[in-house]
Design a protein around this motif. Sequence first.
Motif, PDB file in Angstrom:
ATOM      1  N   VAL A  63     -93.554 -18.116 -40.612  1.00 48.09           N
ATOM      2  CA  VAL A  63     -94.975 -18.220 -40.951  1.00 48.09           C
ATOM      3  C   VAL A  63     -95.425 -16.824 -41.367  1.00 48.09           C
ATOM      4  CG1 VAL A  63     -97.294 -18.774 -40.110  1.00 48.09           C
ATOM      5  CG2 VAL A  63     -95.327 -20.045 -39.259  1.00 48.09           C
ATOM      6  N   THR A  64     -96.168 -16.741 -42.485  1.00 50.75           N
ATOM      7  CA  THR A  64     -96.665 -15.448 -42.946  1.00 50.75           C
ATOM      8  C   THR A  64     -98.040 -15.178 -42.354  1.00 50.75           C
ATOM      9  OG1 THR A  64     -97.725 -16.338 -44.915  1.00 50.75           O
ATOM     10  CG2 THR A  64     -95.415 -15.696 -45.118  1.00 50.75           C
ATOM     11  N   GLY A  70     -92.548 -21.461 -44.637  1.00 55.28           N
ATOM     12  CA  GLY A  70     -91.453 -21.609 -45.571  1.00 55.28           C
ATOM     13  C   GLY A  70     -90.126 -21.196 -44.979  1.00 55.28           C
ATOM     14  N   LYS A  71     -89.072 -21.524 -45.745  1.00 57.55           N
ATOM     15  CA  LYS A  71     -87.721 -21.129 -45.360  1.00 57.55           C
ATOM     16  C   LYS A  71     -87.347 -19.880 -46.137  1.00 57.55           C
ATOM     17  CE  LYS A  71     -85.667 -25.539 -44.123  1.00 57.55           C
ATOM     18  NZ  LYS A  71     -84.578 -26.476 -44.390  1.00 57.55           N
ATOM     19  N   VAL A  80     -89.268 -10.542 -48.903  1.00 58.24           N
ATOM     20  CA  VAL A  80     -88.616 -11.776 -48.487  1.00 58.24           C
ATOM     21  C   VAL A  80     -89.018 -12.850 -49.480  1.00 58.24           C
ATOM     22  CG1 VAL A  80     -88.459 -13.510 -46.663  1.00 58.24           C
ATOM     23  CG2 VAL A  80     -88.696 -11.121 -46.060  1.00 58.24           C
ATOM     24  N   THR A  81     -88.055 -13.615 -49.977  1.00 59.55           N
ATOM     25  CA  THR A  81     -88.340 -14.746 -50.854  1.00 59.55           C
ATOM     26  C   THR A  81     -88.360 -16.002 -49.991  1.00 59.55           C
ATOM     27  OG1 THR A  81     -87.212 -13.652 -52.678  1.00 59.55           O
ATOM     28  CG2 THR A  81     -87.607 -16.001 -52.902  1.00 59.55           C
ATOM     29  N   ILE A  90     -91.680 -18.123 -53.393  1.00 55.41           N
ATOM     30  CA  ILE A  90     -92.633 -17.025 -53.527  1.00 55.41           C
ATOM     31  C   ILE A  90     -92.020 -15.779 -52.890  1.00 55.41           C
ATOM     32  CG2 ILE A  90     -94.678 -18.505 -53.566  1.00 55.41           C
ATOM     33  CD1 ILE A  90     -95.138 -17.693 -50.633  1.00 55.41           C
ATOM     34  N   VAL A  91     -92.463 -14.635 -53.345  1.00 55.16           N
ATOM     35  CA  VAL A  91     -91.992 -13.361 -52.801  1.00 55.16           C
ATOM     36  C   VAL A  91     -93.142 -12.737 -52.011  1.00 55.16           C
ATOM     37  CG1 VAL A  91     -91.076 -11.088 -53.338  1.00 55.16           C
ATOM     38  CG2 VAL A  91     -90.431 -13.047 -54.747  1.00 55.16           C
TER      39      VAL A  91
END
Length: 109
Positions: A63-64, A70-71, A80-81, A90-91
């Motif tokens: 989690v951002t 996302g994975k 991190v992508t 997303i990056v």
Amino acid sequence: MFISNAYAQSAGDALGLGGNLTSFLPLILMFVAMYFLMIRPQQKRAKEQKAMMDALAKGDEVVTAGGLLGKVAKVTDAYVTLEVSSGTEIVVQKQSVTVLLPKGTLKAL
């Protein structure tokens, strides 16, 4: 009439060195309490966050800071992508990853 007279303190009545130490004792105790209640736990959290960022690997679910789930598809030194949907990547900056989720949390990806 309502105000009493104020007199100067004589030199013999001064508390001396012991009085100065006891006047700083509450300040010292507050600093010690602040260290153990605020500074030390924050350093511990920062160390855990850094260890988590260093351990990121492909396939981890995260989690951002913005709330994106996302994975991890790719990890570099600073970025991190993330795969947020099937084929959508997303990056993000590595520092924006806040939580490492248990495997299998994101089944829809």
